[in-house]
Scaffold this active site. Structure first.
Site: not given
Length: 256
Positions: A62, A107, A110, A130
Site C-alpha cells: 500500500a 498489499g 495479498e 508491516e
C-alpha cells in the site's frame, strides 16, 4: 494508473501502472480496480491477467505516504476498500492469473494471494514487512496466507517479515510456475488462452465449487460440488462439448 488491454480469445490484461511508486496501491487505484472488475464480471471476458508496470515491482504494498496521513478511521476505511477489491478478485466468475514481475510486498502479496493462479518471474520475492513498521497486514493477508501454507509457516513470514523467494513460494505451493522474467507475459497468456478455450460455464462452476467448498468440511463440500456439477450438465456448453466429442470436432463454447 490502471491499464486495460482486451486481447483476442477474450483475455483481459490489467496492468497496475505506478512504476515511480513501485506500483503501490492507493485509494484511487483501488477504486479503479473495483470498477474495472465489476465491468469485467458483466462482460464476455473469459480470463483476466493482472501484472505490474516496469521490471522492479509487481506491487510494493500500500502507498505508505497515504497511510501515514490517515486517521485510524480513515485507515480502517482504506483497508476495508482494499479487502473488498480483493474479495472481488477472489469471487470473480472468471479466473484471475497474476503475473508477478518483481517484488510483491504487503498489499502486493495479498493481491497475489487473492488471485486464482500465480506465475512469478524468477527474481521475484514476497514479504510482509508491516510489523517492522509498527503495522500489520490489512488486506486479508493474515487470513489467506495461513489457509494457503498452514498456520505455523504463515506466522513465521507474518511475524518476521522474512523474504520468500519465488522458488521457495513454488515449493510451498503458493505459485504455479517460476519463469524467466522475459517469458512472464507469454507464459501467463499461454495459461490464460488454455483456460479461455475451455467451457466458460464449466470454468465458472469449478471456481464456485473450489471457492465455496474451501470453507466447508467433508460431505458439505461434496454436496456443493454435486449440485454445481448437475447444474453445469444442464448448460448449452455441456451439450456442445458432448456433441463435439461424439462428432470428433472442436467444440464452440458460448458460456451459456
Amino acid at each position: 494508473m490502471l491499464l486495460y488491454e482486451e486481447l483476442e480469445n477474450k483475455v483481459a490484461v490489467l496492468t497496475i501502472n505506478r512504476p515511480d511508486k513501485l506500483n503501490a496501491l492507493n485509494i484511487s487505484l483501488l477504486q479503479e480496480l473495483a470498477s474495472t472488475l465489476e465491468r469485467i464480471e458483466q462482460s464476455d471476458i473469459r480470463v483476466v491477467v493482472i501484472t505490474g508496470a516496469g521490471t522492479k515491482a509487481f506491487v510494493a504494498g500500500a502507498d505508505l505516504e497515504e497511510i501515514a496521513a490517515c486517521s485510524p478511521f480513515e485507515l480502517w476505511s482504506f483497508l476495508r476498500q482494499g479487502q473488498n477489491v480483493l474479495r472481488l478478485i477472489e469471487g470473480l466468475s472468471k479466473p484471475v492469473i497474476t503475473a508477478i514481475n518483481g517484488i510483491a510486498l504487503g498489499g502486493g502479496f495479498e493481491l497475489a494471494l487473492a488471485c486464482s493462479l500465480r506465475i512469478a518471474g524468477e527474481k521475484s520475492y514476497f514479504a510482509f514487512p508491516e510489523a517492522s513498521l509498527g503495522l500489520m497486514p490489512g488486506f486479508g493477508g493474515t487470513q489467506r496466507l495461513p489457509k494457503a501454507i498452514g498456520k505455523t509457516v504463515a506466522l513465521e513470514y507474518l511475524l518476521t517479515g522474512s523474504k520468500l523467494s519465488a522458488e521457495e513460494a513454488y515449493r510451498l505451493g503458493l505459485i504455479n510456475k517460476v519463469v524467466k522474467i522475459d517469458e512472464l507475459r507469454s507464459k501467463a497468456l499461454e495459461m490464460a488462452n488454455k483456460i479461455a478455450n475451455q467451457s466458460p460455464a464449466a470454468v465458472r462452476f469449478i471456481l464456485q465449487s473450489v471457492q465455496g467448498g474451501y470453507e466447508l468440511a467433508g460431505e458439505r463440500g461434496e454436496l456443493l460440488e454435486a449440485g454445481l456439477t448437475a447444474l453445469c450438465s444442464a448448460t448449452e456448453d455441456s451439450r456442445e462439448g458432448l456433441a463435439a466429442f461424439k462428432e470428433r470436432r472442436k467444440p464452440v463454447f458460448t458460456g451459456c
